[in-house]
Design a protein around this motif. Structure first.
Motif, short mmCIF file in Angstrom:
data_model
loop_
_atom_site.label_atom_id
_atom_site.label_comp_id
_atom_site.label_asym_id
_atom_site.label_seq_id
_atom_site.Cartn_x
_atom_site.Cartn_y
_atom_site.Cartn_z
N HIS A 123 108.18 -64.93 -4.49
CA HIS A 123 109.09 -66.03 -4.16
C HIS A 123 108.65 -67.35 -4.79
O HIS A 123 109.43 -68.31 -4.82
CB HIS A 123 109.20 -66.18 -2.64
N GLU A 141 110.51 -56.22 -2.87
CA GLU A 141 110.70 -57.63 -2.56
C GLU A 141 111.42 -58.28 -3.73
O GLU A 141 111.15 -57.96 -4.89
CB GLU A 141 109.36 -58.33 -2.32
N THR A 144 115.01 -65.25 -4.11
CA THR A 144 116.39 -65.69 -3.96
C THR A 144 117.12 -65.70 -5.30
O THR A 144 118.30 -65.32 -5.38
CB THR A 144 116.43 -67.10 -3.34
N GLU A 147 118.20 -62.14 -6.14
CA GLU A 147 119.31 -61.68 -5.32
C GLU A 147 120.61 -62.39 -5.69
O GLU A 147 121.69 -61.80 -5.64
CB GLU A 147 118.98 -61.90 -3.84
N ARG A 148 120.53 -63.66 -6.06
CA ARG A 148 121.73 -64.39 -6.46
C ARG A 148 122.28 -63.84 -7.77
O ARG A 148 123.49 -63.75 -7.96
CB ARG A 148 121.40 -65.88 -6.61
N ARG A 154 118.80 -56.35 -2.32
CA ARG A 154 117.92 -56.89 -1.30
C ARG A 154 116.73 -55.93 -1.17
O ARG A 154 116.76 -54.82 -1.70
CB ARG A 154 118.65 -57.01 0.03
N ALA A 155 115.72 -56.36 -0.46
CA ALA A 155 114.56 -55.49 -0.22
C ALA A 155 115.03 -54.24 0.51
O ALA A 155 115.77 -54.31 1.49
CB ALA A 155 113.51 -56.22 0.60
N SER A 157 116.81 -51.81 -1.04
CA SER A 157 117.90 -51.19 -1.80
C SER A 157 117.38 -50.63 -3.11
O SER A 157 116.29 -50.98 -3.57
CB SER A 157 119.02 -52.19 -2.06
#
Length: 275
Positions: A123, A141, A144, A147-148, A154-155, A157
């Motif tokens: 992160h 993990e 952001t 994921e955007r 997401r964690a 998947s």
């Protein structure tokens, strides 16, 4: 005399200097080469190759060889040139430099839970970054930014399942969607015997229903694509190029003295700076 004339070309051939072969650059080495050359040209004031040679202590011939791909950029040279050009992303460039063709050799390992400091490290990255398990690319993990860029990821998947089944993937990857997904599906198919967990088997079953899966799983993917240096993606700001960094290691995190973890992929996408 005639005999001497006939022997002259042979002697010339024997004494001729063989052509210099260029090294084969990995995608990471090519990306770093391009980044350094671009930074030199866009420096204020603009630097010539001679200027950069004078500032770094390297020869002009060496600078030209690096920028033309005739020589591979070493970690020491990268640090020297990056310091002169005042590049803020030296750590990212070092990560890119060590990348190789990883995905088609990615044997899945044990599902693990990242430690808090591992999550914090991911992160802390200013660009999209994620930790994954090789194979079906289960996300351990993701920050952001990652994921955007990949809506729906997401964690927990599977990034490969996202590529195959999620409609967002075709929008994000555009014309890169087919080769990127084909490479992942073909890899997973070759490693099918490694998948024994119920999550893996169910994910494969879901992906197998996609109309493209049959073709992708039975026709070999283009091996050259695994060494890609860039992807042209659509993010929330529009279309832009990203350097691809896939680093596979037993422990890709920047620490020492800890027990080795199962193989993990560090997947990051560094935006290509443009004006």
């Amino acid at each position: 005399m005639a005999s001497e004339d006939r022997s002259a070309p042979a002697a010339t051939r024997r004494n001729a200097v063989p052509p210099v072969s260029r090294p084969t650059l990995t995608a990471g080495q090519a990306a770093v080469r391009d980044r350094l050359a671009k930074a030199r040209i866009e420096a204020e004031p603009r630097l010539s190759q001679q200027d950069l040679a004078d500032l770094t202590g390297l020869s002009v011939a060496t600078i030209k060889a690096y920028e033309s791909g005739a020589r591979k950029v070493t970690h020491r040279t990268l640090a020297t040139v990056a310091a002169v050009l005042k590049l803020p992303d030296l750590h990212s460039l070092e990560e890119i430099l060590v990348q190789g063709i990883q995905l088609q050799h990615a044997v899945p390992g044990e599902r693990i839970s990242p430690e808090p400091r591992d999550k914090a490290w991911v992160h802390s990255m200013p660009f999209p970054a994620a930790l994954m398990i090789p194979g079906l690319l289960w996300v351990l993990e993701a920050n952001t930014a990652y994921e955007r860029l990949h809506p729906g990821i997401r964690a927990g998947s599977s990034f490969l399942e996202w590529l195959v089944l999620d409609p967002h993937s075709k929008h994000v990857l555009g014309e890169d969607w087919w080769p990127e997904t084909h490479l992942g599906v073909w890899t997973a198919t070759q490693l099918r015997h490694h998948f024994t967990g119920q999550d893996d088997l169910r994910a494969l079953e879901r992906m197998s229903r996609a109309p493209e899966f049959q073709i992708m799983s039975t026709r070999p993917a283009a091996r050259f694509y695994a060494g890609r240096a860039r992807l042209h993606l659509r993010d929330h700001t529009g279309q832009r190029d990203y350097y691809v960094n896939v680093h596979r290691d037993a422990n890709p995190l920047p620490r020492t003295g800890t027990p080795a973890l199962p193989p993990v992929l560090f997947h990051s996408l560094i935006p290509v700076e443009t004006r």
